[in-house]
Design an enzyme around this catalytic site. Structure first.
Site, PDB file in Angstrom:
ATOM      1  N   PRO A  18      51.928 -52.931 -38.055  1.00 27.99           N
ATOM      2  CA  PRO A  18      52.520 -54.172 -38.568  1.00 27.99           C
ATOM      3  C   PRO A  18      53.961 -54.420 -38.142  1.00 27.99           C
ATOM      4  CG  PRO A  18      52.503 -52.503 -40.262  1.00 27.99           C
ATOM      5  CD  PRO A  18      51.765 -51.915 -39.101  1.00 27.99           C
ATOM      6  N   ASP A  41      51.648 -58.045 -26.865  1.00 24.65           N
ATOM      7  CA  ASP A  41      51.584 -59.327 -27.554  1.00 24.65           C
ATOM      8  C   ASP A  41      52.983 -59.776 -27.968  1.00 24.65           C
ATOM      9  OD1 ASP A  41      48.869 -59.548 -27.330  1.00 24.65           O
ATOM     10  OD2 ASP A  41      48.418 -58.958 -29.392  1.00 24.65           O
ATOM     11  N   LYS A  63      50.605 -64.820 -27.201  1.00 16.04           N
ATOM     12  CA  LYS A  63      49.838 -66.004 -27.581  1.00 16.04           C
ATOM     13  C   LYS A  63      50.373 -66.474 -28.923  1.00 16.04           C
ATOM     14  CE  LYS A  63      45.410 -66.208 -26.632  1.00 16.04           C
ATOM     15  NZ  LYS A  63      45.398 -66.947 -25.375  1.00 16.04           N
ATOM     16  N   GLY A  94      49.604 -56.229 -31.744  1.00 11.24           N
ATOM     17  CA  GLY A  94      50.132 -56.097 -33.091  1.00 11.24           C
ATOM     18  C   GLY A  94      49.030 -55.762 -34.084  1.00 11.24           C
ATOM     19  N   GLY A  95      49.366 -54.950 -35.091  1.00  7.89           N
ATOM     20  CA  GLY A  95      48.375 -54.584 -36.106  1.00  7.89           C
ATOM     21  C   GLY A  95      47.306 -53.676 -35.531  1.00  7.89           C
ATOM     22  N   ASP A  96      46.065 -54.026 -35.777  1.00  7.58           N
ATOM     23  CA  ASP A  96      44.917 -53.277 -35.268  1.00  7.58           C
ATOM     24  C   ASP A  96      44.190 -54.146 -34.244  1.00  7.58           C
ATOM     25  OD1 ASP A  96      42.887 -50.858 -35.914  1.00  7.58           O
ATOM     26  OD2 ASP A  96      41.770 -52.689 -35.493  1.00  7.58           O
ATOM     27  N   THR A 124      46.496 -52.440 -39.847  1.00  8.44           N
ATOM     28  CA  THR A 124      46.437 -53.892 -39.787  1.00  8.44           C
ATOM     29  C   THR A 124      47.399 -54.538 -40.791  1.00  8.44           C
ATOM     30  OG1 THR A 124      44.931 -55.788 -39.755  1.00  8.44           O
ATOM     31  CG2 THR A 124      44.551 -54.117 -41.453  1.00  8.44           C
ATOM     32  N   ALA A 125      47.736 -55.794 -40.552  1.00  7.88           N
ATOM     33  CA  ALA A 125      48.723 -56.491 -41.376  1.00  7.88           C
ATOM     34  C   ALA A 125      48.326 -56.539 -42.851  1.00  7.88           C
ATOM     35  CB  ALA A 125      48.927 -57.909 -40.847  1.00  7.88           C
ATOM     36  N   MET A 176      47.129 -65.643 -39.887  1.00  4.42           N
ATOM     37  CA  MET A 176      47.489 -66.902 -39.208  1.00  4.42           C
ATOM     38  C   MET A 176      47.210 -68.103 -40.114  1.00  4.42           C
ATOM     39  SD  MET A 176      45.882 -65.774 -35.520  1.00  4.42           S
ATOM     40  CE  MET A 176      44.455 -65.010 -36.331  1.00  4.42           C
TER      41      MET A 176
END
Length: 256
Positions: A18, A41, A63, A94-96, A124-125, A176
């Site tokens: 994260p 990323d 992205k 980022g994250g997983d 993950t976040a 998101m």
């Protein structure tokens, strides 16, 4: 845990976690230190990129939802091209990488090119965000399941099973979700969700500049606009920070 070195001409799809470098896995750190090329990323923290092999080439393949982005085909081509030179490539996400990371499209591309690869999972976040507010994603007597949702997909705002999500006690981690907040609010209320349902938005989870916005479904779009969150954020439907939840329970008891 495998200590096998990253081989030339192969790709490691690595989860950067994260944002807090201390939450990077040991296996991810090893891959970064062995890489010749790191294709990363937009959301990968600078502190994590600084841990890569000093001789490695760092390539930004960022992205951004509803914003300027490198196309997925171009990213796939970049990964393949670098690996075919014989470089040890880390595709850093980022994250997983297995959670809303478009991993399958990139795996298909390297597999079609005959390139060996492996995946290094990351935190993950959702895990970092729920820890930040002192809650659990699942809790006996409250919810036996948690849903990971995306706020938007390739067609725009993403549709989901709103009727189920609107039920009391449901918990969802929405990735998101900032720009789709009003859409999500409308769909949930349309399907009977309580306007007082707690919603928490965690920006830059685990980082020094982390911010937590505690609100309700009714207030979500307005409070988001006022808070002006500019960093990556995860939205929890059905969860409030532990202190806020305790205060709400006490208030209800006093009114009873």
């Amino acid at each position: 845990m495998s200590r096998t070195p990253l081989q030339p001409g192969t790709v490691a799809f690595v989860g950067a976690g994260p944002g807090d470098p201390d939450l990077l896995t040991v296996k991810a750190l090893r891959a970064l230190q062995q890489a010749d090329v790191v294709i990363h990323d937009r959301l990968v923290a600078r502190d994590i990129l600084d841990l890569a092999n000093p001789a490695a080439q760092l390539l930004n393949a960022g992205k951004e939802g509803f914003g300027p982005s490198m196309s997925q085909d171009d990213i796939n081509g970049l990964i393949v091209a670098q690996a075919l030179t014989g470089a040890r490539v880390v595709r850093l996400k980022g994250g997983d990488p297995t959670v809303f990371g478009r991993l399958d499209e990139e795996l298909d591309a390297v597999s079609a090119a005959g390139i060996d690869w492996h995946v290094v999972p990351g935190i993950t976040a959702a895990s970092a965000s729920v820890a930040a507010i002192g809650q659990s994603q699942t809790k006996r007597g409250r919810n036996a399941a948690v849903r990971f949702l995306t706020g938007h997909d390739m067609k725009g705002f993403a549709d989901h099973d709103w009727r189920t999500l609107a039920r009391p006690g449901e918990v969802a981690a929405i990735y998101m979700g900032k720009k789709s907040a009003r859409f999500i609010q409308g769909r949930l209320i349309m399907h009977g969700a309580d306007r007082a349902t707690p919603v928490t938005v965690i920006e830059n989870a685990s980082r020094l500049d982390q911010r937590v916005l505690s609100t309700t479904l009714e207030r979500l779009p307005a409070d988001l606009a006022e808070a002006d969150l500019t960093g990556p954020a995860l939205t929890f439907l059905g969860l409030a920070p532990r202190a806020a939840e305790a205060a709400l329970v006490q208030s209800k008891q006093e009114l009873a």
